[in-house]
Design an enzyme around this catalytic site. Structure first.
Site, short mmCIF file in Angstrom:
data_model
loop_
_atom_site.label_atom_id
_atom_site.label_comp_id
_atom_site.label_asym_id
_atom_site.label_seq_id
_atom_site.Cartn_x
_atom_site.Cartn_y
_atom_site.Cartn_z
N SER A 75 0.75 -1.26 0.02
CA SER A 75 -0.09 0.12 0.13
C SER A 75 0.80 1.38 0.05
O SER A 75 0.33 2.28 -0.54
CB SER A 75 -1.04 -0.01 1.24
OG SER A 75 -0.23 -0.25 2.50
N ASP A 125 -3.90 6.58 10.90
CA ASP A 125 -4.12 5.04 10.86
C ASP A 125 -2.86 4.30 11.42
O ASP A 125 -2.77 3.17 11.82
CB ASP A 125 -4.54 4.56 9.46
CG ASP A 125 -3.54 4.53 8.62
OD1 ASP A 125 -2.26 4.87 8.93
OD2 ASP A 125 -3.93 4.03 7.41
N HIS A 160 0.23 3.88 7.51
CA HIS A 160 0.46 4.34 6.01
C HIS A 160 1.18 5.82 6.15
O HIS A 160 1.06 6.56 7.11
CB HIS A 160 -0.91 4.53 5.24
CG HIS A 160 -1.70 3.27 4.99
ND1 HIS A 160 -2.76 2.76 5.13
CD2 HIS A 160 -1.04 2.23 4.30
CE1 HIS A 160 -3.09 1.70 4.93
NE2 HIS A 160 -2.00 1.24 4.12
#
Ligand SMILES: *[C@@H]1O[C@H](CO)[C@@H](O)[C@H](O)[C@H]1NC(C)=O
Length: 288
Positions: free
Chosen positions: A60, A256, A259
């Site tokens: 990601s 979060d 990330h």
């Protein structure tokens, strides 16, 4: 900022571009589209120019989860000589999110590749055309990138299509993966061997034995597994030529805690570009 010495590879590409193509006038810069319309973007007028190609692979944080800001920071704006291989394998103007049609199960945001590419454009000749080849998919473990697995085969196929579509040379693989391999101790312990295998297989399958691989070492403060140190040690210990490391440890995370933030991705893009430029200016021209 002092421009680094002209790299032989870039000079070669520039000369090829000059010889083989009519000089196209740069189209006027376009406003950043408000909708995520990159999949529908028209084919770039530079599609048939030889390009310096970068394969973007991993999970990601390479695909990009940085929150878009308004206005976008300058290194995320389109540039006429910055192209992206769309999922349908057309060369289109690169504009974020670069992985919108590749990492389709998640909402993609800002990653490191746009600022990386803008930095390269700044420090190279006006003839350089960059081709970004997004292949990263969020949440993937390294075993999913082994030869024969769909992700690996798709990346190889896209890299081959990129070389065939207008020509050019592979500059590097930008690899940011490993967060998901910090959760299970067996994954973490197997990481180094699998990564070395991946590099060797990619080089063989792409016919590019000296292909540069720039790894971003995982550096998450928290959020993923307990075995980050094992994965980081493995990434540091890769014992292959032309594999270099950029450390993401300490870059700011989004809320979060998993990330990289947009600010972090901007810095990471700059770090990747510095690593690439330094490597290329020190590399033996005969090895390319
Ligand atoms: C990490 O270790 C702690 C303490 O043993 C445990 O509670 C936690 O679930 C572990 N985290 C993961 C992602 O496995």
């Amino acid at each position: 900022m002092k421009p680094p010495a002209r790299r032989p590879l870039l000079g070669l590409l520039a000369a090829a571009a000059l010889l083989s193509c009519l000089l196209l006038l740069a189209p006027p810069p376009r406003l950043f589209p408000s909708s995520s319309s990159s999949a529908r973007a028209p084919t770039s007028p530079y599609a048939h120019r030889p390009k310096l190609l970068f394969l973007l692979a991993g999970q990601s944080n390479m695909a990009g989860r940085g929150a878009p800001t308004s206005p976008l920071p300058a290194p995320y704006l389109p540039h006429p000589r910055l192209l992206r291989l769309a999922a349908d394998r057309r060369w289109v103007a690169a504009s974020p999110p670069l992985h919108a049609d590749i990492d389709t199960h998640k909402t993609c945001g800002l990653g490191p590749a746009m600022p990386f590419a803008h930095r390269l454009l700044l420090s190279s000749s006006d003839l350089l055309v960059l081709g970004l080849v997004p292949c990263a998919v969020g949440g993937t473990r390294i075993w999913m990138w082994a030869r024969g697995q769909p992700l690996y085969e798709a990346a190889v196929a896209r890299a081959r299509a990129a070389v065939a579509g207008g020509g050019g040379a592979l500059g590097a693989v930008l690899w940011f993966q490993g967060e998901s391999d910090t959760i299970e101790v067996d994954d973490a312990r197997a990481y180094g061997g699998k990564m070395e295998r991946l590099v060797a297989d990619l080089r063989e399958d792409l016919g590019s034995p000296n292909l540069l691989v720039i790894q971003v070492s995982v550096g998450l403060a928290s959020g993923e597994g307990n075995y980050t140190d094992i994965v980081r040690d493995a990434q540091r210990s890769i014992n292959l030529p032309n594999v270099i490391l950029v450390d993401a440890m300490g870059l700011p995370l989004s809320d979060d805690q998993l990330h990289l933030s947009t600010e972090a991705q901007l810095r990471l893009g700059e770090m990747l570009a510095q690593a690439y430029l330094e490597f290329e200016s020190s590399r033996d021209p005969k090895a390319i």
